[in-house]
Write a protein that holds these residues in place. Structure first.
Motif, short mmCIF file in Angstrom:
data_model
loop_
_atom_site.label_atom_id
_atom_site.label_comp_id
_atom_site.label_asym_id
_atom_site.label_seq_id
_atom_site.Cartn_x
_atom_site.Cartn_y
_atom_site.Cartn_z
N THR A 1 0.81 -1.22 0.00
CA THR A 1 0.00 0.00 0.00
C THR A 1 0.85 1.27 0.00
O THR A 1 0.32 2.37 0.13
N PHE A 2 2.16 1.13 -0.16
CA PHE A 2 3.03 2.30 -0.22
C PHE A 2 3.09 2.89 -1.63
O PHE A 2 3.36 4.07 -1.79
N GLY A 3 2.87 2.04 -2.63
CA GLY A 3 2.99 2.48 -4.01
C GLY A 3 1.65 2.70 -4.68
O GLY A 3 0.61 2.85 -4.04
N ASP A 4 1.68 2.70 -6.00
CA ASP A 4 0.48 2.96 -6.80
C ASP A 4 -0.28 1.68 -7.13
O ASP A 4 -1.50 1.68 -7.21
N ILE A 5 0.46 0.60 -7.34
CA ILE A 5 -0.13 -0.70 -7.69
C ILE A 5 0.68 -1.76 -6.95
O ILE A 5 1.89 -1.62 -6.76
N ALA A 6 0.00 -2.83 -6.55
CA ALA A 6 0.71 -3.95 -5.91
C ALA A 6 -0.01 -5.24 -6.26
O ALA A 6 -1.18 -5.24 -6.67
N MET A 7 0.71 -6.35 -6.10
CA MET A 7 0.10 -7.66 -6.28
C MET A 7 0.70 -8.64 -5.29
O MET A 7 1.86 -8.53 -4.89
N TRP A 8 -0.13 -9.58 -4.89
CA TRP A 8 0.27 -10.67 -3.99
C TRP A 8 0.05 -11.99 -4.72
O TRP A 8 -0.88 -12.11 -5.53
N SER A 9 0.87 -12.96 -4.44
CA SER A 9 0.75 -14.29 -5.06
C SER A 9 0.23 -15.29 -4.04
O SER A 9 0.65 -15.28 -2.88
N PHE A 10 -0.68 -16.15 -4.51
CA PHE A 10 -1.23 -17.21 -3.66
C PHE A 10 -0.99 -18.58 -4.28
O PHE A 10 -1.80 -19.50 -4.14
N ASP A 11 0.12 -18.74 -5.01
CA ASP A 11 0.38 -20.03 -5.63
C ASP A 11 0.73 -21.07 -4.57
O ASP A 11 0.80 -20.77 -3.37
N ALA A 12 0.97 -22.29 -4.99
CA ALA A 12 1.09 -23.42 -4.07
C ALA A 12 2.31 -23.36 -3.16
O ALA A 12 2.43 -24.14 -2.22
N MET A 13 3.24 -22.41 -3.41
CA MET A 13 4.44 -22.31 -2.59
C MET A 13 4.39 -21.15 -1.60
O MET A 13 5.34 -20.95 -0.85
N LYS A 14 3.31 -20.38 -1.61
CA LYS A 14 3.27 -19.19 -0.79
C LYS A 14 2.78 -19.47 0.63
O LYS A 14 2.43 -20.60 0.98
N VAL A 15 2.73 -18.42 1.46
CA VAL A 15 2.26 -18.56 2.84
C VAL A 15 0.76 -18.82 2.84
O VAL A 15 0.26 -19.74 3.49
N LEU A 16 0.02 -17.99 2.14
CA LEU A 16 -1.42 -18.15 1.92
C LEU A 16 -1.61 -18.69 0.51
O LEU A 16 -1.14 -18.06 -0.44
N VAL A 17 -2.25 -19.83 0.35
CA VAL A 17 -2.33 -20.46 -0.96
C VAL A 17 -3.78 -20.63 -1.41
O VAL A 17 -4.67 -20.83 -0.59
N THR A 18 -3.96 -20.53 -2.73
CA THR A 18 -5.24 -20.87 -3.33
C THR A 18 -5.04 -21.84 -4.49
O THR A 18 -5.94 -22.06 -5.29
#
Length: 379
Positions: A170-187
């Motif tokens: 939320t510091f910049g203009d655009i951001a993205m998070w990943s939820f792939d099978a290797m992340k902390v939160l996964v989908t």
């Protein structure tokens, strides 16, 4: 049994959520997608209208370049220690990726590293929060504002990272998070896109679904005549998430505090047991007010032994890796940059297993094998 470097934790709650989606007979973009967007937006402290659930974090990077109008003749600055999707997202537009150096211990760029790479052609800066460490994001954001350059935060590693309570992303203009099978939160696959500007956020939602103003003719059918007609104003692709993956995401988001607690315990165990081991350096301490997502735990050692240590651990059933190989060495990007810190870090660094599924015995085994391997190489 192999100890994996990354591993999701899924259980009965996620299965029950998926079963409920099956019973609803609506698998696509729908109410659970909207609920996940709203819940994640609340998690990072923004309005739901600014969050768009997409099919991957990489999609978010590509969309960011499109939303910012990056194209031929433009330059985009990013740290060389970054995921290949960031370089590809820039390159496909015809713009030039300009790689900057990083701090050799945190593997995050400083504001000075970014500033050294800026030119009059710089259209945007893309910053990764390495391993979940927020890094120098406050100063980089201030620099970008002063220079009139857009800031994109690749927060794939930073699902719960904060600076003085403010969410990374939320510091910049655009951001993205990943939820792939290797992340902390996964989908399974999936990502969340955040767009600060309200009008640009509305455009992002349209671009995520073929440029259509509506995502479902079925919903539109209830309120309008000839609901099947299209109102497309620009070319776009299908990039949206769906209710099946969003249902998993809602449960995982609710479980995130327990995941972070266990990951912090593992990191603390490594810190205690590996402190002072000859020839081995652990991650630097976080600055005051910084919170990490504990995505990576990395150690550093003499490049002459790093690969051999990784091979020893693999033979012992412990999988390690290095994330992320320097992008300025990738031939496709045509870079001639000389970045000594990034090159040094990439030759010295090894990421150890870190996930919420690790048992105490697993962590002890990693510590024992690592200490023995490093010790044998230095004797």
């Amino acid at each position: 049994m192999t100890i994996n470097v990354f591993q999701p934790q899924l259980g009965d709650r996620e299965l029950a959520a998926v079963a409920e989606v099956f019973r609803s007979n609506w698998l696509g973009h729908g109410p659970r997608t909207k609920a996940f967007e709203a819940a994640f937006a609340a998690h990072i402290g923004v309005g739901a209208e600014h969050a768009v659930f997409v099919n991957s974090g990489s999609t978010g990077l590509f969309m960011a370049m499109e939303l910012l109008g990056v194209g031929a003749g433009d330059e985009v600055v990013l740290p060389s220690i970054s995921f290949v999707a960031a370089g590809n997202a820039i390159g496909v537009t015809g713009a030039r990726a300009v790689f900057c150096d990083v701090d050799p211990r945190t593997l995050n760029p400083t504001a000075e590293d970014v500033e050294a790479a800026l030119t009059p052609r710089t259209k945007a800066v893309v910053v990764l929060h390495y391993g979940g460490y927020p890094g120098d994001i406050e100063r980089i954001a201030r620099l970008c504002r002063e220079r009139g350059v857009a800031l994109v935060e690749d927060a794939a590693c930073a699902v719960a990272s904060r600076v003085d309570g403010r969410a990374c992303g939320t510091f910049g203009d655009i951001a993205m998070w990943s939820f792939d099978a290797m992340k902390v939160l996964v989908t399974g696959d999936g990502g969340m896109l955040y767009v600060r500007d309200p009008e640009l956020a509305r455009r992002a939602r349209s671009l995520a679904y073929h440029g259509l103003e509506q995502t479902s003719g079925f919903v539109k059918a209830k309120v309008s005549h000839r609901w099947w007609e299209l109102n497309v104003r620009e070319y776009a692709r299908r990039q949206i998430g769906n209710d099946l993956t969003a249902a998993i995401g809602l449960v995982q988001l609710d479980r995130l505090p327990e995941f972070l607690k266990r990951r912090a315990e593992v990191a603390d165990h490594y810190d205690r047991e590996l402190a002072g081991v000859p020839g081995l350096r652990t991650p630097p301490p976080l600055p005051a007010g910084h919170d990490t997502s504990y995505y990576f735990y990395w150690v550093q050692m003499d490049p002459a032994i790093r690969d051999a240590v990784a091979a020893d651990l693999l033979e012992a059933g412990i999988y390690t890796t290095f994330r992320y190989p320097p992008l300025h060495r990738v031939p496709a990007y045509g870079s001639d940059a000389v970045l000594p810190n990034a090159e040094r870090a990439s030759d010295e660094t090894l990421c150890l297993p870190l996930h919420q599924g690790l048992s105490h015995e697993d962590v002890d085994r990693v510590v024992t094998e690592l200490r023995e391997s490093v010790g044998s190489k230095l004797s």
